[in-house]
Design an enzyme around this catalytic site. Structure first.
Site, short mmCIF file in Angstrom:
data_model
loop_
_atom_site.label_atom_id
_atom_site.label_comp_id
_atom_site.label_asym_id
_atom_site.label_seq_id
_atom_site.Cartn_x
_atom_site.Cartn_y
_atom_site.Cartn_z
CD GLU A 133 38.29 80.13 127.65
OE1 GLU A 133 37.84 81.02 126.94
OE2 GLU A 133 37.70 79.08 127.22
CG ASP A 166 25.17 72.62 79.01
OD1 ASP A 166 25.35 71.50 78.73
OD2 ASP A 166 24.11 73.16 79.63
P1 ADP Z 1 23.90 71.63 74.00
O1 ADP Z 1 24.86 70.74 74.74
O2 ADP Z 1 24.88 72.52 72.74
O3 ADP Z 1 23.02 72.49 74.95
P2 ADP Z 1 21.59 70.30 72.81
O4 ADP Z 1 21.77 69.07 73.53
O5 ADP Z 1 20.84 71.29 73.11
O6 ADP Z 1 23.19 70.75 72.91
O7 ADP Z 1 21.46 69.92 71.41
C1 ADP Z 1 22.14 68.88 70.75
C2 ADP Z 1 22.01 69.10 69.18
O8 ADP Z 1 20.58 69.12 68.76
C3 ADP Z 1 22.14 70.46 68.82
O9 ADP Z 1 23.53 70.53 68.26
C4 ADP Z 1 21.40 70.64 67.37
O10 ADP Z 1 21.86 70.09 66.37
C5 ADP Z 1 19.98 69.94 68.00
N1 ADP Z 1 19.11 70.79 68.30
C6 ADP Z 1 19.04 71.53 69.48
N2 ADP Z 1 17.94 72.16 69.68
C7 ADP Z 1 17.25 71.92 68.39
C8 ADP Z 1 15.84 72.34 68.16
N3 ADP Z 1 15.20 73.13 68.86
N4 ADP Z 1 15.44 71.98 66.89
C9 ADP Z 1 16.12 71.30 65.98
N5 ADP Z 1 17.59 70.59 66.51
C10 ADP Z 1 17.94 71.03 67.71
#
Ligand code: ADP
Ligand code: MG
Length: 859
Positions: free
Chosen positions: A646, A298
């Site tokens: 041994e 990640d």
């Molecule tokens: P990462 O691999 O960086 O953890 P995520 O899968 O958590 O990515 O998030 C992907 C995308 O979804 C983020 O780049 C953001 O644009 C959007 N996102 C993440 N969390 C939220 C949230 N709580 N509310 C709204 N959008 C979100």
């Protein structure tokens, strides 16, 4: 979702906790330690040795019978102690597994330890959470619960207000507030768990592999024993003596102490990892970690700190920059008045989308509670002076496929999410594309915020609500890289381990961060999840490079990536934190979950849990895994070498047709196996990682391979055996013995003692030789393993006891050597060390012709 109640008071909760007990499943009934001890005395080898003891007694050799019995009991006790310690270590690791619950207490949202939950608590559930008590749903928003662990039913249920949810199930979607009705032993899960607790866990692959090795060696030992019995009889020896030989050979070859030593060294590695914030959930994951060749990581929280702050806002009415510290509510906000006014609107909408996250002011510090990105939006709101009252609302929470979240309240619909999923829902998004590109290139995470006035029917579904929006603007969030990620990445590279960044974030943001931490590979490949080839072979070929970035991935992409890389022969470690990451984590060879930010689902699907979410911790765990793999091979080599020394006297005796007397007795063989060899083997199992651990590729596969066997049977063993036989013969000849004569008993005892001492000295040198497969003993840093120093000192002390403290010399058949004998025995040390160094030198020359990254792992 509204939450009207204030929850229990902490005083009331404490009272209930006291009355009802902690919210924990009743402890599995552990098997009685005595039973475990008995088990160690009746397993395969033990039974074999018991039989040998009985036969020895019948054959009129009571001393041998007693000695064998002592061996079995000592060995059993030793194995028991090790397994017991390993088991305790595993238990402690389980206790460290974090399971938190969000509840209402004293009118506030609190994160508590799940074990402190009591009936009457109001529990908040979010996607990925493990339901940790039985309860009745008060309010639910799009709630879906996976009950398969209770019912076996794989289609999620969708409980609504008034219905029940049960401990042990998982929230797969949506959110809910639940009134806890039963905890701990009163839950439905506890009833079921009681039935399944008795089942013994299956044997791990590593244990299976080792067990195979041990059985093969044991069978071989018995066969050899039988062969020697035959030879002895043919040479005209009395049956009893022939039998003695047979037993000697068998006992010499059986690797009694091996399995428990392996278990203990894995357990110790697991403990070391835990001390560095990496929890392994199964012991053999230690070894798989060491074999990792590809890490899919990640970005957020693993490579970066997951300390988010909004530093730049683009709006349709101008841009604003924010300079603040941490999550403090004040900051320098610069921009035109209209722009700042627009940012207020934006912050107000964004804040509503994440009602659970907030900032806690404690001891003069501002601490984030909840998803740091959502907290950053709250902080932005505070910094521009927005404080919206909470109102009745319906939420459509974030999910990683939709990549946005929204809320419907009396003021309208508010949407926050990844720009490419929000912009298409807006009536106009002029200028936004350029702004996104500019923000993402700086490595900022970009979110779009939009809204519109309410319309009837909005509450029904997000499909209804999330349309015809007005774009308020874009926020750029900064999440600085973690400090020592650069070194960790470099260390993977030198170990020949490839790394890919697999993120849900925007490709430009991902690339910028990859560049900052030094992850981006030479071909600077950044692909989007949607553009990945469907064919697994093509996918594997595309990704099988170092430093690839895959952006905007879905959990399904992660699963495909893991499997495609495995098809190319990689041992894949994959991180995950979300609700839907379970399958990818399970498919990967090492599933890695985030302990502080991830979901319970991910944690429970994982083999390794990072308590600090840090990429460096993965690398530290890999290093420890490699070190442990090496350690197991070290003491395997050590044991096998000893076997050669041994066995040789028996072979020499047989080949000479009995004209060369037996250099060591069966009891001396036993004394070596469980007396002098024991501690050095343990100390080799505790060898810490060194600077060579992360250099070069790890040859994966079997623990016992050609190079190990060649070392033990071709170099170390023969050197040791040769020296002990030479010492034996020289002492005999110096004492007046001639070939073919039966030596005088006192002379034979002194010569035997000398041969015995020579083997012990040889094992001393051998222990140090086993510390590295490439460097001669004098270049291994003799003090690098303090335990081994102690073990060797103990080994020598035991030798002296065996040779001089009555009645042991009489019993074992070896007396204290003469000055000549000591000199000859001690000469084994330089001979073993030099033979080892010579072969290592030849191998090193051959290795130097290879490219560094292609070199097999050398330590
Ligand atoms: P990462 O691999 O960086 O953890 P995520 O899968 O958590 O990515 O998030 C992907 C995308 O979804 C983020 O780049 C953001 O644009 C959007 N996102 C993440 N969390 C939220 C949230 N709580 N509310 C709204 N959008 C979100
Ligand atoms: Mg994330």
């Amino acid at each position: 979702m509204t939450v009207a109640t204030t929850g229990l008071s902490s005083a009331e909760a404490a009272r209930r906790l006291h009355d009802d007990g902690p919210n924990e499943l009743p402890q599995a009934r552990r098997r009685h330690p005595l039973l475990l001890l008995v088990e160690q005395l009746v397993h395969f080898f033990a039974l074999m040795l018991w039989a040998a003891a009985v036969l020895a007694y019948i054959a009129g050799m009571p001393a041998l019978a007693v000695a064998i019995a002592v061996v079995v009991v000592l060995n059993g006790a030793f194995a028991f102690a090790q397994e017991y310690r390993a088991d305790r270590a595993a238990q402690r690791l389980r206790d460290l597994m974090p399971l938190r619950a969000t509840v209402h207490r004293d009118g506030h949202l609190r994160q508590i330890d799940a074990s402190e939950l009591v009936a009457g608590d109001e529990l908040l559930l979010e996607p990925g959470a493990r339901v940790c008590a039985d309860g009745e749903v008060l309010t639910a928003a799009g709630l879906a619960v996976d009950e398969s662990m209770l019912t076996g039913e794989s289609v999620p249920t969708r409980p609504v207000a008034g219905q029940q949810v049960y401990a042990g199930t998982y929230v797969t979607e949506g959110e809910a507030a639940v009134l806890v009705t039963a905890t701990g032993g009163h839950t439905k899960l506890a009833g079921i768990a009681a039935l399944t607790q008795e089942a013994k866990p299956p044997r791990s692959p590593l244990a299976t592999q080792l067990h195979k090795v041990v059985v093969v060696v044991a069978v071989l030992a018995v066969v050899m024993g039988a062969v020697f019995f035959g030879i002895a009889v043919l040479l005209g020896l009395p049956l009893a003596e022939g039998f003695l030989f047979a037993i000697g050979v068998t006992v010499a070859l059986v690797p009694e102490g091996l399995l428990p030593t392996v278990t203990l060294s894995l357990a110790r590695a697991a403990q070391n990892m835990a001390a560095r914030n990496a929890l392994v959930r199964k012991l053999d994951a230690v070894e798989t970690l060491g074999a990792t060749t590809f890490i899919c990581t990640d970005k957020t929280g693993t490579l970066t700190r997951n300390e988010m702050s909004v530093v730049h806002v683009w709006t349709t009415r101008g841009e604003v920059t924010v300079h603040g510290t941490g999550y403090e509510p004040t900051a320098t906000v610069s921009g035109s008045p209209q722009a700042i006014e627009q940012v207020r609107e934006l912050a107000s909408s964004a804040k509503r989308c994440s009602p659970v996250a907030h900032v806690l002011h404690q001891d003069d510090r501002w601490l984030p509670v909840g998803d740091p990105m959502e907290v950053a939006l709250h902080v932005l709101a505070a910094r521009v002076g927005v404080d919206n009252p909470s109102a009745d609302s319906v939420r459509f929470p974030f999910d990683p496929r939709r990549r946005r979240s929204s809320i419907v309240d009396p003021d309208g619909v508010h949407v926050t999410g990844a720009p490419e999923t929000v912009l298409p829902l807006c009536v106009s998004a002029q200028g936004a594309e350029d702004a996104i590109a500019a923000l993402a290139q700086r490595g900022l995470r970009v979110l779009a915020v939009a809204r519109r006035p309410a319309r009837p029917g909005d509450e029904e579904s997000w499909q209804h609500a999330e349309q015809d929006l007005e774009l308020l603007g874009l926020v750029g969030l900064q999440d600085p890289p973690r400090d020592d990620v650069k070194e960790a990445i470099a260390s993977c590279r030198s170990a020949g381990i490839r790394i890919a960044m697999i993120t849900g974030d925007h490709p430009s943001t991902a690339r910028a961060i990859a560049e900052q931490v030094g992850l981006l590979g030479p071909d600077r490949l950044v692909v989007e999840g949607a553009a990945l080839p469907a064919d697994p072979d093509e996918l594997g070929a595309l990704l099988d490079h170092d430093g690839v970035v895959v952006a905007r991935v879905t959990p399904a992409d992660k699963l495909r990536i893991a499997m495609a890389l495995q098809r190319r022969g990689h041992v894949v470690a994959m991180t995950g934190d979300g609700v839907n990451d379970g399958p990818a984590l399970r498919a990967a060879d090492v599933g890695i979950a985030m302990g502080s930010s991830g979901t319970d689902v991910a944690r429970e699907a994982a083999d390794l849990v990072l308590l600090d979410d840090h990429f460096g911790t993965i690398v530290a765990a890999v290093e420890q895994g490699r070190a442990t793999f090496a350690n197991i091979r070290r003491f395997l080599t050590y044991h096998l070498t000893d076997n050669v020394a041994e066995l040789t006297p028996f072979v020499v005796w047989a080949l000479s047709g009995g004209s060369i007397p037996l250099a060591i007795t069966v009891l001396q063989v036993l004394a070596l196996d469980i007396g002098t060899d024991l501690l050095p083997a343990l100390a080799l199992g505790a060898e810490p990682p060194n600077k060579h651990t992360m250099r070069g590729k790890l040859r994966t596969g079997s623990l016992v391979d050609g190079s190990l066997l060649r070392r033990a049977f071709g170099v170390l063993g023969p050197a040791e055996a040769l020296m002990s036989m030479l010492a034996f013969l020289i002492v005999l000849v110096a004492g007046g013995w001639r070939l073919g004569e039966a030596p005088d008993a006192a002379l034979l005892a002194t010569a035997s003692g000398t041969a015995f001492a020579a083997i012990v000295f040889g094992q001393l040198a051998n222990a140090y030789a086993c510390r590295s497969v490439s460097r001669p003993v004098w270049r291994t840093g003799l003090r690098g393993n303090r335990l081994l120093l102690w073990a060797v000192a103990f080994e020598l002390a035991v030798l002296v006891v065996f040779l001089f403290v009555p009645p042991l010399p009489e019993l074992l058949g070896g007396h204290g050597p003469s000055a000549l004998g000591w000199a000859l025995a001690a000469a084994t040390v330089p001979v073993v060390v030099l033979a080892d160094a010579a072969v290592k030198g030849v191998l090193a020359r051959r290795l130097r012709s290879l490219h560094p990254a292609q070199r097999p792992l050398t330590r």
